[in-house]
Design a protein around this motif. Structure first.
Motif, PDB file in Angstrom:
ATOM      1  N   ALA A   1       7.775  40.634  11.534  1.00  0.00           N
ATOM      2  CA  ALA A   1       7.515  39.836  10.956  1.00  0.00           C
ATOM      3  C   ALA A   1       8.433  39.131  10.225  1.00  0.00           C
ATOM      4  N   LEU A   2       9.420  39.269  10.925  1.00  0.00           N
ATOM      5  CA  LEU A   2      10.789  38.666  10.670  1.00  0.00           C
ATOM      6  C   LEU A   2      10.405  37.104  11.150  1.00  0.00           C
ATOM      7  N   GLN A   3      10.090  36.985  12.480  1.00  0.00           N
ATOM      8  CA  GLN A   3       9.793  36.495  13.922  1.00  0.00           C
ATOM      9  C   GLN A   3       8.327  35.424  13.764  1.00  0.00           C
ATOM     10  N   GLY A   4       7.395  36.114  12.782  1.00  0.00           N
ATOM     11  CA  GLY A   4       6.540  35.524  12.063  1.00  0.00           C
ATOM     12  C   GLY A   4       6.772  34.595  11.528  1.00  0.00           C
ATOM     13  N   LEU A   5       7.701  34.865  10.385  1.00  0.00           N
ATOM     14  CA  LEU A   5       7.907  33.825   9.252  1.00  0.00           C
ATOM     15  C   LEU A   5       8.963  33.173   9.857  1.00  0.00           C
ATOM     16  N   LYS A   6       9.989  33.051  10.924  1.00  0.00           N
ATOM     17  CA  LYS A   6      10.294  31.757  11.527  1.00  0.00           C
ATOM     18  C   LYS A   6       9.689  31.284  12.242  1.00  0.00           C
ATOM     19  N   ALA A   7       8.409  31.132  12.632  1.00  0.00           N
ATOM     20  CA  ALA A   7       7.635  30.413  13.053  1.00  0.00           C
ATOM     21  C   ALA A   7       6.672  29.603  12.102  1.00  0.00           C
ATOM     22  N   VAL A   8       6.468  30.107  10.774  1.00  0.00           N
ATOM     23  CA  VAL A   8       5.484  29.682   9.653  1.00  0.00           C
ATOM     24  C   VAL A   8       7.286  29.082   9.142  1.00  0.00           C
ATOM     25  N   GLU A   9       8.473  28.772   9.995  1.00  0.00           N
ATOM     26  CA  GLU A   9       9.414  27.884   8.982  1.00  0.00           C
ATOM     27  C   GLU A   9       9.687  26.903   9.842  1.00  0.00           C
ATOM     28  N   ASP A  10       9.763  26.828  11.243  1.00  0.00           N
ATOM     29  CA  ASP A  10       9.556  26.007  11.929  1.00  0.00           C
ATOM     30  C   ASP A  10       8.773  25.622  12.669  1.00  0.00           C
ATOM     31  N   ASP A  11       7.494  25.883  12.053  1.00  0.00           N
ATOM     32  CA  ASP A  11       5.654  24.914  12.317  1.00  0.00           C
ATOM     33  C   ASP A  11       5.915  23.854  10.722  1.00  0.00           C
ATOM     34  N   TYR A  12       6.137  25.197   9.596  1.00  0.00           N
ATOM     35  CA  TYR A  12       5.421  23.625   8.763  1.00  0.00           C
ATOM     36  C   TYR A  12       6.503  23.057   7.977  1.00  0.00           C
ATOM     37  N   PHE A  13       7.860  23.553   8.410  1.00  0.00           N
ATOM     38  CA  PHE A  13       9.078  23.140   7.383  1.00  0.00           C
ATOM     39  C   PHE A  13       9.859  22.265   7.895  1.00  0.00           C
ATOM     40  N   THR A  14       9.676  20.663   8.783  1.00  0.00           N
ATOM     41  CA  THR A  14      10.269  20.329   9.423  1.00  0.00           C
ATOM     42  C   THR A  14       9.476  18.378   8.813  1.00  0.00           C
ATOM     43  N   GLU A  15      10.516  18.137   9.145  1.00  0.00           N
ATOM     44  CA  GLU A  15      10.439  15.975   8.862  1.00  0.00           C
ATOM     45  C   GLU A  15       9.250  15.796   8.980  1.00  0.00           C
ATOM     46  N   ARG A  16       8.488  16.377  10.314  1.00  0.00           N
ATOM     47  CA  ARG A  16       7.392  15.361  10.213  1.00  0.00           C
ATOM     48  C   ARG A  16       6.097  16.157  10.087  1.00  0.00           C
ATOM     49  N   THR A  17       6.392  17.507   9.587  1.00  0.00           N
ATOM     50  CA  THR A  17       5.200  17.801   9.128  1.00  0.00           C
ATOM     51  C   THR A  17       5.025  17.894   7.093  1.00  0.00           C
ATOM     52  N   ILE A  18       6.323  17.833   6.644  1.00  0.00           N
ATOM     53  CA  ILE A  18       5.893  17.551   5.477  1.00  0.00           C
ATOM     54  C   ILE A  18       6.066  15.879   5.268  1.00  0.00           C
ATOM     55  N   GLY A  19       6.486  15.457   5.714  1.00  0.00           N
ATOM     56  CA  GLY A  19       6.500  13.568   5.487  1.00  0.00           C
ATOM     57  C   GLY A  19       5.186  13.528   5.890  1.00  0.00           C
ATOM     58  N   MET A  20       4.237  14.075   6.251  1.00  0.00           N
ATOM     59  CA  MET A  20       2.964  13.249   7.537  1.00  0.00           C
ATOM     60  C   MET A  20       2.366  12.644   6.353  1.00  0.00           C
ATOM     61  N   PHE A  21       2.246  12.700   5.030  1.00  0.00           N
ATOM     62  CA  PHE A  21       0.447  11.876   4.123  1.00  0.00           C
ATOM     63  C   PHE A  21       1.835  11.664   3.262  1.00  0.00           C
ATOM     64  N   LEU A  22       3.091  11.668   3.110  1.00  0.00           N
ATOM     65  CA  LEU A  22       4.162  10.966   1.909  1.00  0.00           C
ATOM     66  C   LEU A  22       5.634  10.111   2.977  1.00  0.00           C
ATOM     67  N   PRO A  23       5.041   9.538   3.694  1.00  0.00           N
ATOM     68  CA  PRO A  23       6.842   9.247   4.799  1.00  0.00           C
ATOM     69  C   PRO A  23       7.859  10.027   3.532  1.00  0.00           C
ATOM     70  N   GLN A  24       8.300   9.638   2.278  1.00  0.00           N
ATOM     71  CA  GLN A  24       9.006   9.434   1.475  1.00  0.00           C
ATOM     72  C   GLN A  24       9.635  11.043   1.176  1.00  0.00           C
ATOM     73  N   THR A  25       9.230  12.169   1.589  1.00  0.00           N
ATOM     74  CA  THR A  25       9.656  13.169   0.899  1.00  0.00           C
ATOM     75  C   THR A  25       9.528  13.713   2.599  1.00  0.00           C
ATOM     76  N   LYS A  26       9.312  13.756   3.231  1.00  0.00           N
ATOM     77  CA  LYS A  26      10.734  14.067   4.518  1.00  0.00           C
ATOM     78  C   LYS A  26      11.998  14.640   4.030  1.00  0.00           C
ATOM     79  N   HIS A  27      12.569  14.312   4.135  1.00  0.00           N
ATOM     80  CA  HIS A  27      13.695  14.595   3.364  1.00  0.00           C
ATOM     81  C   HIS A  27      14.283  15.303   2.573  1.00  0.00           C
TER      82      HIS A  27
END
Length: 140
Positions: free
Chosen positions: A63-89
């Motif tokens: 479970a912890l490894q899965g949660l870390k994978a979610v963090e690594d995949d979805y909480f990055t500047e690239r994924t968060i700023g994909m649609f709104l570049p001003q939110t990547k920070h």
């Protein structure tokens, strides 16, 4: 390190699957519904205790490894700023918030597990002494 963690997660999923299949097949094959002594002897066997302990440890790690994978995949500047570049920070803030939330969940679950275990021990001791116990675990 990523390949190693991926392999560990796949191996842990095999252990989880084997435990679930073992329990399911045992339930279907053994006469638990006829004789409770069969269930009692299976649960109290050292093999079952080792297998259950391994299952619990592997389940938490999986479970912890899965949660870390979610963090690594979805909480990055690239994924968060994909649609709104001003939110990547906000990526770093979201990562730390996510870690804090997961830590809080682990602490609360640990507390509830330990508390319920001690309440169970207390009510079990009271039952052994043939005392009555109310729903809050207090002796009457």
């Amino acid at each position: 390190m990523g390949t190693f963690l991926w392999l560990v997660q796949r191996f842990s999923s095999l252990i989880i699957l084997s435990y679930i299949l073992f329990i399911l097949i045992s339930y279907l094959v053994k006469p638990y519904h006829i004789d409770a002594q069969v269930w009692f002897s299976d649960i109290n066997s050292i093999q079952m205790k080792i297998f259950t302990s391994l299952f619990l440890v592997v389940m938490v790690g999986h479970a912890l490894q899965g949660l870390k994978a979610v963090e690594d995949d979805y909480f990055t500047e690239r994924t968060i700023g994909m649609f709104l570049p001003q939110t990547k920070h906000l990526a770093k803030f979201l990562r730390y918030s996510y870690r804090g939330f997961i830590g809080l969940v682990i602490i609360v679950l640990s507390y509830v597990t330990v508390l319920s275990y001690f309440c169970l021990l207390y009510t079990s001791d009271a039952a052994d002494e043939e005392d009555s116990v109310d729903l809050g675990g207090r002796r009457i």
